[in-house]
Design a protein around this motif. Structure first.
Motif, PDB file in Angstrom:
ATOM      1  N   VAL A   1       0.806  -1.220   0.000  1.00  0.00           N
ATOM      2  CA  VAL A   1       0.000   0.000   0.000  1.00  0.00           C
ATOM      3  C   VAL A   1       0.839   1.269   0.000  1.00  0.00           C
ATOM      4  O   VAL A   1       0.346   2.335  -0.375  1.00  0.00           O
ATOM      5  CB  VAL A   1      -0.967   0.034   1.203  1.00  0.00           C
ATOM      6  N   ALA A   2       2.109   1.177   0.384  1.00  0.00           N
ATOM      7  CA  ALA A   2       2.924   2.394   0.422  1.00  0.00           C
ATOM      8  C   ALA A   2       4.402   2.052   0.520  1.00  0.00           C
ATOM      9  O   ALA A   2       4.788   0.966   0.988  1.00  0.00           O
ATOM     10  CB  ALA A   2       2.524   3.283   1.589  1.00  0.00           C
ATOM     11  N   TYR A   3       5.218   3.017   0.033  1.00  0.00           N
ATOM     12  CA  TYR A   3       6.666   2.949   0.200  1.00  0.00           C
ATOM     13  C   TYR A   3       7.124   4.192   0.963  1.00  0.00           C
ATOM     14  O   TYR A   3       6.614   5.299   0.737  1.00  0.00           O
ATOM     15  CB  TYR A   3       7.380   2.915  -1.155  1.00  0.00           C
ATOM     16  N   THR A   4       8.095   4.014   1.860  1.00  0.00           N
ATOM     17  CA  THR A   4       8.684   5.137   2.580  1.00  0.00           C
ATOM     18  C   THR A   4      10.197   4.991   2.566  1.00  0.00           C
ATOM     19  O   THR A   4      10.735   3.977   2.095  1.00  0.00           O
ATOM     20  CB  THR A   4       8.168   5.217   4.028  1.00  0.00           C
ATOM     21  N   LEU A   5      10.879   6.019   3.106  1.00  0.00           N
ATOM     22  CA  LEU A   5      12.336   6.031   3.133  1.00  0.00           C
ATOM     23  C   LEU A   5      12.873   6.031   4.553  1.00  0.00           C
ATOM     24  O   LEU A   5      12.231   6.512   5.488  1.00  0.00           O
ATOM     25  CB  LEU A   5      12.876   7.289   2.421  1.00  0.00           C
ATOM     26  N   GLY A   6      14.092   5.542   4.700  1.00  0.00           N
ATOM     27  CA  GLY A   6      14.823   5.585   5.952  1.00  0.00           C
ATOM     28  C   GLY A   6      16.303   5.485   5.661  1.00  0.00           C
ATOM     29  O   GLY A   6      16.733   5.567   4.513  1.00  0.00           O
ATOM     30  N   GLY A   7      17.105   5.313   6.684  1.00  0.00           N
ATOM     31  CA  GLY A   7      18.533   5.109   6.482  1.00  0.00           C
ATOM     32  C   GLY A   7      19.357   6.369   6.597  1.00  0.00           C
ATOM     33  O   GLY A   7      18.840   7.465   6.845  1.00  0.00           O
TER      34      GLY A   7
ATOM     35  N   SER B   1      17.341  11.863   4.183  1.00  0.00           N
ATOM     36  CA  SER B   1      16.938  13.274   4.047  1.00  0.00           C
ATOM     37  C   SER B   1      17.344  13.871   2.709  1.00  0.00           C
ATOM     38  O   SER B   1      16.876  14.948   2.338  1.00  0.00           O
ATOM     39  CB  SER B   1      17.549  14.096   5.182  1.00  0.00           C
ATOM     40  N   LYS B   2      18.214  13.198   1.990  1.00  0.00           N
ATOM     41  CA  LYS B   2      18.696  13.717   0.710  1.00  0.00           C
ATOM     42  C   LYS B   2      17.884  13.181  -0.471  1.00  0.00           C
ATOM     43  O   LYS B   2      18.200  13.466  -1.623  1.00  0.00           O
ATOM     44  CB  LYS B   2      20.171  13.381   0.539  1.00  0.00           C
ATOM     45  N   PHE B   3      16.836  12.410  -0.145  1.00  0.00           N
ATOM     46  CA  PHE B   3      16.004  11.804  -1.181  1.00  0.00           C
ATOM     47  C   PHE B   3      14.534  12.033  -0.862  1.00  0.00           C
ATOM     48  O   PHE B   3      14.158  12.343   0.272  1.00  0.00           O
ATOM     49  CB  PHE B   3      16.257  10.293  -1.264  1.00  0.00           C
ATOM     50  N   THR B   4      13.690  11.878  -1.859  1.00  0.00           N
ATOM     51  CA  THR B   4      12.247  11.780  -1.673  1.00  0.00           C
ATOM     52  C   THR B   4      11.784  10.498  -2.363  1.00  0.00           C
ATOM     53  O   THR B   4      12.482   9.969  -3.252  1.00  0.00           O
ATOM     54  CB  THR B   4      11.497  12.980  -2.286  1.00  0.00           C
ATOM     55  N   ILE B   5      10.610   9.997  -1.948  1.00  0.00           N
ATOM     56  CA  ILE B   5      10.071   8.785  -2.580  1.00  0.00           C
ATOM     57  C   ILE B   5       8.599   8.985  -2.874  1.00  0.00           C
ATOM     58  O   ILE B   5       7.872   9.605  -2.077  1.00  0.00           O
ATOM     59  CB  ILE B   5      10.290   7.537  -1.684  1.00  0.00           C
ATOM     60  N   ASN B   6       8.154   8.509  -4.003  1.00  0.00           N
ATOM     61  CA  ASN B   6       6.737   8.492  -4.340  1.00  0.00           C
ATOM     62  C   ASN B   6       6.130   7.277  -3.653  1.00  0.00           C
ATOM     63  O   ASN B   6       6.476   6.134  -3.972  1.00  0.00           O
ATOM     64  CB  ASN B   6       6.540   8.409  -5.855  1.00  0.00           C
ATOM     65  N   SER B   7       5.231   7.523  -2.698  1.00  0.00           N
ATOM     66  CA  SER B   7       4.731   6.429  -1.863  1.00  0.00           C
ATOM     67  C   SER B   7       3.947   5.388  -2.659  1.00  0.00           C
ATOM     68  O   SER B   7       3.819   4.241  -2.224  1.00  0.00           O
ATOM     69  CB  SER B   7       3.842   6.985  -0.749  1.00  0.00           C
ATOM     70  N   VAL B   8       3.446   5.776  -3.836  1.00  0.00           N
ATOM     71  CA  VAL B   8       2.656   4.847  -4.650  1.00  0.00           C
ATOM     72  C   VAL B   8       3.543   4.091  -5.638  1.00  0.00           C
ATOM     73  O   VAL B   8       3.491   2.860  -5.726  1.00  0.00           O
ATOM     74  CB  VAL B   8       1.538   5.595  -5.402  1.00  0.00           C
TER      75      VAL B   8
ATOM     76  N   SER C   1      23.636   6.109   0.785  1.00  0.00           N
ATOM     77  CA  SER C   1      22.970   4.899   1.288  1.00  0.00           C
ATOM     78  C   SER C   1      21.611   5.309   1.853  1.00  0.00           C
ATOM     79  O   SER C   1      21.510   6.250   2.644  1.00  0.00           O
ATOM     80  CB  SER C   1      23.816   4.247   2.386  1.00  0.00           C
ATOM     81  N   PHE C   2      20.570   4.598   1.439  1.00  0.00           N
ATOM     82  CA  PHE C   2      19.233   4.886   1.952  1.00  0.00           C
ATOM     83  C   PHE C   2      18.449   3.575   2.035  1.00  0.00           C
ATOM     84  O   PHE C   2      18.785   2.586   1.383  1.00  0.00           O
ATOM     85  CB  PHE C   2      18.495   5.892   1.058  1.00  0.00           C
ATOM     86  N   ASP C   3      17.425   3.576   2.899  1.00  0.00           N
ATOM     87  CA  ASP C   3      16.570   2.395   3.063  1.00  0.00           C
ATOM     88  C   ASP C   3      15.222   2.662   2.409  1.00  0.00           C
ATOM     89  O   ASP C   3      14.624   3.729   2.605  1.00  0.00           O
ATOM     90  CB  ASP C   3      16.344   2.079   4.546  1.00  0.00           C
ATOM     91  N   VAL C   4      14.734   1.700   1.625  1.00  0.00           N
ATOM     92  CA  VAL C   4      13.361   1.748   1.124  1.00  0.00           C
ATOM     93  C   VAL C   4      12.535   0.781   1.958  1.00  0.00           C
ATOM     94  O   VAL C   4      12.992  -0.329   2.291  1.00  0.00           O
ATOM     95  CB  VAL C   4      13.282   1.392  -0.381  1.00  0.00           C
ATOM     96  N   ILE C   5      11.338   1.218   2.350  1.00  0.00           N
ATOM     97  CA  ILE C   5      10.475   0.428   3.226  1.00  0.00           C
ATOM     98  C   ILE C   5       9.141   0.228   2.534  1.00  0.00           C
ATOM     99  O   ILE C   5       8.488   1.191   2.121  1.00  0.00           O
ATOM    100  CB  ILE C   5      10.271   1.135   4.581  1.00  0.00           C
ATOM    101  N   ALA C   6       8.706  -1.051   2.397  1.00  0.00           N
ATOM    102  CA  ALA C   6       7.431  -1.386   1.760  1.00  0.00           C
ATOM    103  C   ALA C   6       6.422  -1.766   2.841  1.00  0.00           C
ATOM    104  O   ALA C   6       6.737  -2.561   3.747  1.00  0.00           O
ATOM    105  CB  ALA C   6       7.607  -2.530   0.779  1.00  0.00           C
TER     106      ALA C   6
ATOM    107  N   ASN D   1       5.675  -4.474   7.322  1.00  0.00           N
ATOM    108  CA  ASN D   1       6.596  -3.758   6.445  1.00  0.00           C
ATOM    109  C   ASN D   1       7.932  -4.470   6.388  1.00  0.00           C
ATOM    110  O   ASN D   1       8.256  -5.289   7.248  1.00  0.00           O
ATOM    111  CB  ASN D   1       6.771  -2.302   6.887  1.00  0.00           C
ATOM    112  N   VAL D   2       8.692  -4.147   5.357  1.00  0.00           N
ATOM    113  CA  VAL D   2      10.026  -4.707   5.194  1.00  0.00           C
ATOM    114  C   VAL D   2      10.938  -3.590   4.695  1.00  0.00           C
ATOM    115  O   VAL D   2      10.519  -2.729   3.933  1.00  0.00           O
ATOM    116  CB  VAL D   2      10.027  -5.888   4.202  1.00  0.00           C
ATOM    117  N   SER D   3      12.183  -3.596   5.151  1.00  0.00           N
ATOM    118  CA  SER D   3      13.143  -2.554   4.795  1.00  0.00           C
ATOM    119  C   SER D   3      14.307  -3.154   4.026  1.00  0.00           C
ATOM    120  O   SER D   3      14.717  -4.294   4.272  1.00  0.00           O
ATOM    121  CB  SER D   3      13.655  -1.861   6.069  1.00  0.00           C
ATOM    122  N   GLN D   4      14.834  -2.373   3.071  1.00  0.00           N
ATOM    123  CA  GLN D   4      15.992  -2.818   2.283  1.00  0.00           C
ATOM    124  C   GLN D   4      16.929  -1.629   2.076  1.00  0.00           C
ATOM    125  O   GLN D   4      16.490  -0.549   1.683  1.00  0.00           O
ATOM    126  CB  GLN D   4      15.523  -3.354   0.924  1.00  0.00           C
ATOM    127  N   THR D   5      18.212  -1.832   2.335  1.00  0.00           N
ATOM    128  CA  THR D   5      19.212  -0.775   2.158  1.00  0.00           C
ATOM    129  C   THR D   5      19.704  -0.770   0.715  1.00  0.00           C
ATOM    130  O   THR D   5      20.018  -1.814   0.146  1.00  0.00           O
ATOM    131  CB  THR D   5      20.390  -0.969   3.113  1.00  0.00           C
TER     132      THR D   5
END
Length: 655
Positions: free
Chosen positions: A288-294, A298-305, A324-329, A336-340
């Motif tokens: 249903v959504a993607y977010t960022l972490g890692g 702060s140097k990136f944005t993500i389209n949640s859809v 290096s950044f984490d994408v979270i589904a 949810n699951v996170s991947q670096t």
């Protein structure tokens, strides 16, 4: 006017009649207000009544609920139905009708004409107390009995509701009742087995399920929708609603990434706000959504859809060469699951070339020719110079070879038109870096002459005087100009010495001379060999030697330039390239150069052929001789050869 008899005994009905007594209404709106204010309803039966004036009875008339106009009769006029119930004794009849507020505007043939106002009549009810209202008119004639409305509404909405899923929410509209009627639908109501679990909007027919549907509690509903019209007719329709079951087992399975852990590398300075990675994942139900972490989130944005990840700033290898950044589904159940993910920045060449060529081109003389190379741009680069281009003020007057850097002046330079130029040479490398350098080019002013003019200035080399015009190719046309060389510049061609001159006849500079130029009008041939030793293409003699082994002047290598004047040392003129024996030349022959000058000015064989103002003596030629170079004598046409260290006069052809 005669008062009615047999007053009614029912108090509520009497009160209403009394209330309307002497109350006059003139419009339909006024009548409706009387009806509404007194809460009247029911079917009205107007009893006959003897008229006070002429004994004509009122016609009994029955008016149905909701009927707006009944047929008029000669007395009562338009009868309107009442709409609300009044409590009171049922079915109590009155023998007489109370007449109230009747106005007259005259009598015609004994008949009352109430054409302006109305009258209000308490009436006998069938099933309830009420009143009838008559509006005055001028109609006369028989009355007709109105037809009662007995037609029930007809449903246009279906008997089955679209199924809803359980747990989809309370108070949701699940059905809309619609029906048609010959007059009008006045209301919708509910009935049936599950009526108490729904509500209905009486005006719109929208049916709302009150509770949140739960398949395990009740998987189907049945209710009746009832449509009513103003005459009291109604129609009922049973509607069924099905509840769909859903899997209510808790979802504990997190999404799984299908996109990689390494983003494709990008080069520095490739631009801000570029998409560098797209996160993709699968789930047993749905992502249903993607977010960022890692670290660098702060140097990136993500389209949640869509999962598209954008680097905000323009990448700069020297500032940061990796991210290096984490994408979270996420799924709907909160799993949810996170991947670096790592992103590398490629270094690019940011060093511009450096010019090694100067900022000043070698000056060129005016009239030196069009399309001549005047400058060559050279530059170095940490990788390689890829191309040269032009810019600057006068760029349009030049062209450049992008590979070699050679700059060409397009037009023939003319000091009087433009005596200096400025242009920019630009060196480019393959990475797009460039450097510009401004170059100046000076134009040298030269003496401008026309062959045939009386004097041609040779600067410190004296001047040319006393021109002669001859046919130099034997076609009968004068085509060549020759001058006597006044080397010391005193205006005459003779043996007079200029003692201030700094160059003697040997070509040697005189020590402590106070003047410039030559002392004499004659010179050794060795001096001429250093000036007149080019062919017509400007190539210096390196192939033909004279008797002493020097590569000097010959019939082919005899061209030179002094003070910007293009000149040639004349040949002997009889076609020979090397004179071996002295002799006199015949008269009236096909000569050129020096012999043509003598032949065109003499009076016969062995006679003088000196042009006016030319010295009487030997003249140097470009033609070789066995001991040096050939020297014709204009005083008698004699040709001999002299050693090159001999002093002789000089005639020059102006080209």
């Amino acid at each position: 006017m005669k008062q009615p008899t047999n007053q009614p005994t029912n108090q509520p009905t009497k009160q209403i009649a009394t209330k309307f007594k002497n109350h006059i209404k003139r419009t339909t709106d006024d009548v409706q207000e009387l009806i509404d204010d007194n809460n009247l309803m029911g079917r009205i039966n107007v009893k006959k009544h003897d008229s006070e004036e002429d004994g004509t009875p009122f016609i009994a008339k029955s008016v149905a609920l909701g009927t707006q106009k009944a047929e008029s009769d000669s007395t009562v006029g338009n009868v309107y139905a009442v709409e609300k119930v009044v409590s009171g004794t049922q079915n109590e009849e009155y023998d007489d009708i109370q007449k109230a507020g009747m106005l007259y505007d005259g009598t015609v043939n004994g008949t009352v004409r109430n054409t302006i106002d109305a009258w209000v009549l308490p009436a006998i009810l069938l099933g309830g107390a009420g009143i009838a209202v008559a509006l005055g008119n001028d109609n006369k004639g028989s009355s007709t009995q109105p037809t009662p409305d007995t037609q029930t509404p007809t449903f246009t909405s279906g008997t089955t509701v679209s199924a809803v899923v359980e747990n989809s929410g309370a108070n949701q509209v699940v059905y809309t009742a619609t029906a048609t009627d010959n007059v009008a639908i006045t209301a919708y109501t509910l009935g049936g087995i599950d009526a108490n679990k729904f509500t209905i909007d009486g005006a719109t027919g929208k049916v709302t399920l009150i509770a949140n549907p739960d398949y395990e509690v009740q998987n189907a509903y049945s209710f009746d929708v009832i449509a009513h019209d103003a005459a009291g007719n109604s129609a009922s329709q049973t509607v069924s609603l099905v509840i769909n079951n859903v899997d209510e087992t808790p979802d504990t399975q997190a999404p799984t990434f299908t996109s990689g852990t390494t983003a494709s590398a990008i080069v520095e300075n490739s631009g801000a706000n570029q998409v560098v990675y797209t996160a993709t994942a699968t789930d047993n139900i749905a992502v249903v959504a993607y977010t960022l972490g890692g670290i660098d989130a702060s140097k990136f944005t993500i389209n949640s859809v869509t999962g598209k990840v954008t680097l905000i700033a323009n990448p700069d290898y020297e500032v940061q060469n990796a991210y290096s950044f984490d994408v979270i589904a996420h799924d709907a159940a909160g799993n949810n699951v996170s991947q670096t993910v790592s992103l590398a920045i490629g270094d690019v060449d940011e060093i511009a070339p450096t010019f090694t060529s100067g900022t000043t081109a070698s000056a060129i003389v005016e009239n030196s020719g069009a399309n001549q190379v005047v400058y060559t741009a050279t530059a170095t680069d940490n990788i390689a110079v890829a191309a040269y281009t032009l810019g600057g003020i006068d760029a349009s007057q030049f062209s450049i070879d992008s590979a070699t850097g050679k700059v060409t002046l397009i037009a023939n330079p003319d000091y009087e038109v433009q005596n200096a130029y400025s242009f920019d040479v630009i060196a480019h490398d393959a990475a797009g870096n460039s450097v510009s350098q401004t170059v100046t080019l000076g134009i040298i002013d030269v003496y401008e002459y026309i062959a045939g003019q009386s004097i041609i200035d040779l600067g410190e080399y004296g001047q040319l005087i006393n021109p002669v015009h001859i046919d130099n190719n034997g076609d009968g046309t004068l085509d060549s100009w020759f001058y006597a060389w006044d080397m010391n510049g005193d205006g005459v061609h003779n043996t007079t010495e200029d003692i201030t001159g700094k160059i003697d006849y040997t070509g040697t500079t005189v020590t402590n001379a106070s003047g410039t130029g030559f002392r004499f009008d004659y010179v050794m041939h060795g001096f001429l060999d250093n000036i007149f030793n080019h062919d017509t293409n400007g190539v210096v003699n390196t192939s033909v030697q004279d008797f002493s082994g020097q590569f000097g002047t010959t019939n082919d290598y005899r061209y030179g330039e002094i003070n910007g004047v293009k000149l040639a040392l004349p040949t002997l003129g009889d076609g020979q390239t090397n004179i071996t024996s002295p002799n006199y030349r015949a008269d009236n022959q096909s000569y050129s150069d020096l012999l043509e000058i003598w032949d065109s000015h003499n009076s016969g064989y062995q006679t003088a052929g000196n042009p006016v103002g030319w010295a009487d003596g030997y003249f140097w030629s470009a033609t070789l001789a066995s001991v040096g170079h050939a020297t014709p004598q204009f005083s008698n046409g004699f040709v001999s050869g002299h050693y090159d260290d001999y002093g002789a006069y000089v005639a020059l052809q102006v080209l």
